[in-house]
Design a protein around this motif. Structure first.
Motif, PDB file in Angstrom:
ATOM      1  N   ARG A   1       0.836  -1.206   0.000  1.00  0.00           N
ATOM      2  CA  ARG A   1       0.000   0.000   0.000  1.00  0.00           C
ATOM      3  C   ARG A   1       0.871   1.256   0.000  1.00  0.00           C
ATOM      4  NH1 ARG A   1      -3.491  -2.990   3.418  1.00  0.00           N
ATOM      5  NH2 ARG A   1      -2.371  -2.267   5.257  1.00  0.00           N
ATOM      6  N   LEU A   2       1.887   1.255   0.849  1.00  0.00           N
ATOM      7  CA  LEU A   2       2.771   2.419   0.920  1.00  0.00           C
ATOM      8  C   LEU A   2       3.453   2.666  -0.417  1.00  0.00           C
ATOM      9  CD1 LEU A   2       4.390   1.788   4.424  1.00  0.00           C
ATOM     10  CD2 LEU A   2       2.963   3.750   3.805  1.00  0.00           C
ATOM     11  N   CYS A   3       3.927   1.615  -1.059  1.00  0.00           N
ATOM     12  CA  CYS A   3       4.634   1.768  -2.328  1.00  0.00           C
ATOM     13  C   CYS A   3       3.697   2.226  -3.442  1.00  0.00           C
ATOM     14  CB  CYS A   3       5.292   0.443  -2.723  1.00  0.00           C
ATOM     15  SG  CYS A   3       6.663  -0.028  -1.666  1.00  0.00           S
ATOM     16  N   THR A   4       2.497   1.683  -3.461  1.00  0.00           N
ATOM     17  CA  THR A   4       1.553   2.041  -4.526  1.00  0.00           C
ATOM     18  C   THR A   4       1.161   3.512  -4.442  1.00  0.00           C
ATOM     19  OG1 THR A   4       0.698  -0.225  -4.498  1.00  0.00           O
ATOM     20  CG2 THR A   4      -0.670   1.458  -5.553  1.00  0.00           C
ATOM     21  N   LEU A   5       1.044   4.041  -3.222  1.00  0.00           N
ATOM     22  CA  LEU A   5       0.603   5.428  -3.031  1.00  0.00           C
ATOM     23  C   LEU A   5       1.762   6.418  -2.972  1.00  0.00           C
ATOM     24  CD1 LEU A   5      -2.131   4.751  -0.313  1.00  0.00           C
ATOM     25  CD2 LEU A   5      -2.493   5.179  -2.757  1.00  0.00           C
ATOM     26  N   ALA A   6       3.012   5.912  -3.050  1.00  0.00           N
ATOM     27  CA  ALA A   6       4.168   6.800  -2.878  1.00  0.00           C
ATOM     28  C   ALA A   6       4.341   7.730  -4.074  1.00  0.00           C
ATOM     29  CB  ALA A   6       5.429   5.967  -2.668  1.00  0.00           C
ATOM     30  N   PRO A   7       4.321   9.063  -3.861  1.00  0.00           N
ATOM     31  CA  PRO A   7       4.563   9.998  -4.973  1.00  0.00           C
ATOM     32  C   PRO A   7       6.045  10.022  -5.321  1.00  0.00           C
ATOM     33  CG  PRO A   7       4.287  11.209  -2.924  1.00  0.00           C
ATOM     34  CD  PRO A   7       4.054   9.751  -2.606  1.00  0.00           C
ATOM     35  N   ARG A   8       6.339   9.915  -6.591  1.00  0.00           N
ATOM     36  CA  ARG A   8       7.722   9.984  -7.082  1.00  0.00           C
ATOM     37  C   ARG A   8       8.631   8.965  -6.396  1.00  0.00           C
ATOM     38  NH1 ARG A   8       5.650  14.816  -6.373  1.00  0.00           N
ATOM     39  NH2 ARG A   8       6.604  15.075  -4.318  1.00  0.00           N
ATOM     40  N   GLY A   9       8.060   7.814  -5.996  1.00  0.00           N
ATOM     41  CA  GLY A   9       8.863   6.725  -5.481  1.00  0.00           C
ATOM     42  C   GLY A   9       9.414   6.922  -4.088  1.00  0.00           C
ATOM     43  N   ARG A  10       8.856   7.897  -3.313  1.00  0.00           N
ATOM     44  CA  ARG A  10       9.349   8.138  -1.962  1.00  0.00           C
ATOM     45  C   ARG A  10       8.198   8.000  -0.967  1.00  0.00           C
ATOM     46  NH1 ARG A  10      14.509   7.559  -1.487  1.00  0.00           N
ATOM     47  NH2 ARG A  10      14.468   8.795   0.437  1.00  0.00           N
ATOM     48  N   ILE A  11       8.430   7.219   0.114  1.00  0.00           N
ATOM     49  CA  ILE A  11       7.433   7.049   1.164  1.00  0.00           C
ATOM     50  C   ILE A  11       7.729   8.059   2.258  1.00  0.00           C
ATOM     51  CG2 ILE A  11       6.494   5.440   2.871  1.00  0.00           C
ATOM     52  CD1 ILE A  11       7.373   3.153   1.014  1.00  0.00           C
TER      53      ILE A  11
ATOM     54  N   THR B   1       6.728  10.492   5.872  1.00  0.00           N
ATOM     55  CA  THR B   1       6.249  10.287   7.238  1.00  0.00           C
ATOM     56  C   THR B   1       4.731  10.371   7.303  1.00  0.00           C
ATOM     57  OG1 THR B   1       8.293  11.255   8.089  1.00  0.00           O
ATOM     58  CG2 THR B   1       6.458  11.092   9.625  1.00  0.00           C
ATOM     59  N   ARG B   2       4.139  11.314   6.575  1.00  0.00           N
ATOM     60  CA  ARG B   2       2.682  11.450   6.574  1.00  0.00           C
ATOM     61  C   ARG B   2       2.027  10.159   6.080  1.00  0.00           C
ATOM     62  NH1 ARG B   2      -0.934  12.248   2.841  1.00  0.00           N
ATOM     63  NH2 ARG B   2       0.654  12.652   1.250  1.00  0.00           N
ATOM     64  N   MET B   3       2.593   9.572   5.027  1.00  0.00           N
ATOM     65  CA  MET B   3       2.044   8.315   4.511  1.00  0.00           C
ATOM     66  C   MET B   3       2.166   7.194   5.543  1.00  0.00           C
ATOM     67  SD  MET B   3       3.632   8.439   0.689  1.00  0.00           S
ATOM     68  CE  MET B   3       3.072   6.778   0.377  1.00  0.00           C
ATOM     69  N   VAL B   4       3.281   7.172   6.256  1.00  0.00           N
ATOM     70  CA  VAL B   4       3.469   6.154   7.286  1.00  0.00           C
ATOM     71  C   VAL B   4       2.437   6.321   8.399  1.00  0.00           C
ATOM     72  CG1 VAL B   4       5.020   5.388   9.128  1.00  0.00           C
ATOM     73  CG2 VAL B   4       5.895   5.739   6.807  1.00  0.00           C
ATOM     74  N   ASP B   5       2.201   7.554   8.825  1.00  0.00           N
ATOM     75  CA  ASP B   5       1.211   7.800   9.879  1.00  0.00           C
ATOM     76  C   ASP B   5      -0.180   7.352   9.437  1.00  0.00           C
ATOM     77  OD1 ASP B   5       3.102   8.827  11.574  1.00  0.00           O
ATOM     78  OD2 ASP B   5       2.766  10.917  10.994  1.00  0.00           O
ATOM     79  N   GLU B   6      -0.539   7.650   8.180  1.00  0.00           N
ATOM     80  CA  GLU B   6      -1.843   7.223   7.670  1.00  0.00           C
ATOM     81  C   GLU B   6      -1.933   5.695   7.612  1.00  0.00           C
ATOM     82  OE1 GLU B   6      -2.159   9.136   3.934  1.00  0.00           O
ATOM     83  OE2 GLU B   6      -2.648  11.120   4.775  1.00  0.00           O
ATOM     84  N   GLU B   7      -0.833   5.053   7.222  1.00  0.00           N
ATOM     85  CA  GLU B   7      -0.829   3.590   7.149  1.00  0.00           C
ATOM     86  C   GLU B   7      -0.963   2.973   8.529  1.00  0.00           C
ATOM     87  OE1 GLU B   7      -0.627  -0.360   5.928  1.00  0.00           O
ATOM     88  OE2 GLU B   7      -1.141   1.476   4.842  1.00  0.00           O
ATOM     89  N   ILE B   8      -0.335   3.564   9.518  1.00  0.00           N
ATOM     90  CA  ILE B   8      -0.441   3.051  10.882  1.00  0.00           C
ATOM     91  C   ILE B   8      -1.882   3.128  11.370  1.00  0.00           C
ATOM     92  CG2 ILE B   8       0.211   3.512  13.282  1.00  0.00           C
ATOM     93  CD1 ILE B   8       2.988   4.289  12.249  1.00  0.00           C
ATOM     94  N   VAL B   9      -2.556   4.238  11.066  1.00  0.00           N
ATOM     95  CA  VAL B   9      -3.969   4.367  11.432  1.00  0.00           C
ATOM     96  C   VAL B   9      -4.798   3.294  10.727  1.00  0.00           C
ATOM     97  CG1 VAL B   9      -6.007   5.848  11.254  1.00  0.00           C
ATOM     98  CG2 VAL B   9      -3.809   6.830  11.938  1.00  0.00           C
ATOM     99  N   THR B  10      -4.505   3.070   9.445  1.00  0.00           N
ATOM    100  CA  THR B  10      -5.233   2.040   8.679  1.00  0.00           C
ATOM    101  C   THR B  10      -5.056   0.663   9.311  1.00  0.00           C
ATOM    102  OG1 THR B  10      -4.996   3.277   6.611  1.00  0.00           O
ATOM    103  CG2 THR B  10      -5.431   0.912   6.434  1.00  0.00           C
ATOM    104  N   LEU B  11      -3.828   0.337   9.668  1.00  0.00           N
ATOM    105  CA  LEU B  11      -3.568  -0.967  10.275  1.00  0.00           C
ATOM    106  C   LEU B  11      -4.275  -1.123  11.613  1.00  0.00           C
ATOM    107  CD1 LEU B  11       0.257  -1.361   9.506  1.00  0.00           C
ATOM    108  CD2 LEU B  11      -1.588  -2.767   8.585  1.00  0.00           C
ATOM    109  N   LYS B  12      -4.182  -0.103  12.459  1.00  0.00           N
ATOM    110  CA  LYS B  12      -4.802  -0.196  13.776  1.00  0.00           C
ATOM    111  C   LYS B  12      -6.317  -0.323  13.663  1.00  0.00           C
ATOM    112  CE  LYS B  12      -1.294   2.207  16.541  1.00  0.00           C
ATOM    113  NZ  LYS B  12      -1.011   3.392  17.401  1.00  0.00           N
ATOM    114  N   THR B  13      -6.905   0.431  12.733  1.00  0.00           N
ATOM    115  CA  THR B  13      -8.357   0.363  12.549  1.00  0.00           C
ATOM    116  C   THR B  13      -8.769  -1.024  12.055  1.00  0.00           C
ATOM    117  OG1 THR B  13      -8.423   2.720  12.012  1.00  0.00           O
ATOM    118  CG2 THR B  13     -10.318   1.383  11.359  1.00  0.00           C
TER     119      THR B  13
END
Length: 524
Positions: A414-424, A426-438
């Motif tokens: 998920r992180l890689c697919t949504l990464a702009p210009r091939g870079r993940i 911190t904001r994306m990581v925080d959103e992913e953590i929320v997704t996982l916890k939910t």
């Protein structure tokens, strides 16, 4: 000091001096740095005269060497079965004394069949000896020639041992899917698995929670068996949780057209497809007891009976079984056959959960990045602060990863697919953590607790776990009943049958009042 003892065949050509003046059985006794205290010279009766002459020549050339002539009659020295049997009997009756004597086998004389038999008997330790290979002198050298001692303990040879170690590491890397794992217990398990897979055809049992990689590991075990030439056939993967009733029998064992299994023609079955290869029965605990009995028979005999057939068919396969449940508990509960479990339990490997291998999370993140790169066709990486944030969350003891590597793989993808210009970031990581916890909160929620919270709010937390199950059952029954009396009749049916219950509605009302509830609240 131990005595040196050499065992060898009489060379009917070389020792007779027919090809050159070098006679190996005579001149092996003439090496000053390899003194021989006793030579056991094996011969056939037809060569009695040559054996006596060789003995006399050795006594003259090396007076300190005792020569014992050992008569072994072999009709055909090129018949492997006859030669090996005669040599085996000789070895069994010899009476080796390894505390007082060092034994050597002279490979130079005898037929090629005899030399092969010496090697096999020595390698199997039926003859506790080292091998000696002799050669003629070079040029005009009048000496006894050369000799070389070969020890079949290959671990003594450094270069060979290094090659063995390299191959073993390659096999271990294969089983780990190329991931540089750091968990000592897991690495030890993989090393043990490599040894067992390379040296045994017995069934393997892979146990562990869902998502720990049992299916991937089974595929790698198949590749290892293929590389070690233990199998030639294909890998057949069966998810046993999808098989039920007669369909399970037909799918696994096949059927004949007249069996009434719903087919219009014969069906081979998956056991037949696995002939010569590997059969992976994932979730084997989901099979019925009848299917388990037939699997056991097929594993032990290599034969089974298709549905509707009067004759058994043959299928020789290596079995790998996978289970997310503890099969010992399933046996105790009567859901799994004890005899099949005993057959599978010879080699059991328990795959640990991801949160039990925190040191392996980082290399697995790297592995998942490489996998997604191949999938998406572009290179993607973390920003430094994002990587630190994600790794801190991933290795936190409170992060349980209930789906194990499936959760981790999906998260990185998920992180890689949504990464702009091939870079993940911190904001994306925080959103992913929320997704996982939910996701984990919803998937792991206690349905009984959710129901009680709907009716009692925060007070539900104060109810003992013992009472939660009972109260949740009462509330569900009330929701499904037309009246308080009807709910009471359902809940207290056993008491009424025993004439111990007089007023079911009143009894239910009083029970609900204990928790501050009434009929209307349960129905709302």
């Amino acid at each position: 000091m131990k005595k040196n003892v050499v065992l060898g065949f009489l060379g009917t050509n070389l020792d007779a001096g027919k090809r050159r003046r070098w006679r190996p059985s005579v001149q092996i006794c003439q090496h000053p740095d390899f003194p021989i205290d006793r030579l056991e010279l094996i011969y056939s009766r037809r060569w009695q005269g040559l054996a006596e002459k060789v003995k006399s020549d050795i006594n003259a050339a090396s007076p300190g060497t005792e020569v014992l002539l050992q008569l072994i009659n072999v009709r055909d020295p090129w018949d492997f079965e006859e030669v090996y049997g005669a040599m085996f009997d000789f070895a069994r009756g010899y009476g080796f004394d390894e505390e007082r004597e060092d034994y050597h086998v002279h490979l130079t004389t005898g037929t090629h069949v005899a030399q092969i038999c010496w090697f096999l008997l020595t390698e199997a330790r039926h003859v506790p000896a080292r091998l000696v290979q002799t050669g003629p002198p070079r040029g005009e050298d009048p000496g006894p020639g050369s000799y070389q001692i070969v020890d079949l303990d290959l671990s003594r040879y450094n270069l060979l041992q290094q090659r063995f170690d390299t191959v073993s590491r390659e096999y271990s890397t294969l089983l780990k899917g190329g991931v540089e794992t750091r968990n000592e217990a897991f690495n030890a398990m993989i090393d043990r698995m490599e040894v067992v897979t390379s040296g045994s055809d017995a069934p393997l049992l892979l146990m562990g929670p869902t998502g720990t990689g049992k299916s991937d590991l089974a595929a790698r075990l198949y590749e290892l068996k293929l590389q070690r030439r233990r199998i030639k056939g294909r890998l057949v993967h069966v998810n046993c949780s999808t098989l039920r009733g007669e369909r399970a029998m037909s799918t696994l064992f096949g059927h004949r057209r007249q069996a009434g299994a719903g087919g219009v023609s014969d069906r081979r079955g998956l056991l037949q497809e696995a002939d010569g290869g590997v059969l992976f029965l994932d979730e084997i605990d989901e099979l019925g007891l009848d299917e388990q009995a037939m699997i056991l028979h097929a594993v032990e005999t290599g034969k089974y009976l298709p549905l509707g057939s009067d004759y058994e068919v043959t299928s020789r396969f290596h079995l790998i079984a996978g289970s997310g449940q503890d099969l010992a508990e399933s046996v105790a509960a009567g859901r799994f056959r004890a005899d099949l479990f005993a057959r599978l339990n010879l080699w059991t490997f328990r795959l640990p959960a991801l949160h039990d291998r925190p040191e392996d999370i980082e290399p697995n993140i790297v592995h998942e990045l490489d996998r997604v790169e191949k999938l998406l066709g572009t290179r993607i990486s973390f920003n430094a602060d994002a990587h630190a944030r994600y790794l801190r969350f991933a290795t936190d003891p409170g992060t349980l990863w209930p789906g194990n590597f499936r959760d981790l793989g999906a998260s990185v993808q998920r992180l890689c697919t949504l990464a702009p210009r091939g870079r993940i970031t911190t904001r994306m990581v925080d959103e992913e953590i929320v997704t996982l916890k939910t996701t984990w909160a919803v998937a792991g929620a206690d349905p009984d607790m959710q129901l009680l919270t709907d009716h009692l709010g925060a007070q539900a937390q104060d109810i003992d776990a013992f009472d939660r199950v009972q109260l949740a059952t009462v509330i569900r029954t009330c929701r499904q009943s037309a009246s308080l009396s009807a709910a009471g009749r359902t809940l207290f049916a056993a008491s009424r049958a025993a004439k111990k219950s007089r007023n079911d509605a009143d009894r239910l009302r009083k029970y609900l009042e204990k928790f501050g509830l009434d009929w209307a609240q349960c129905r709302s």
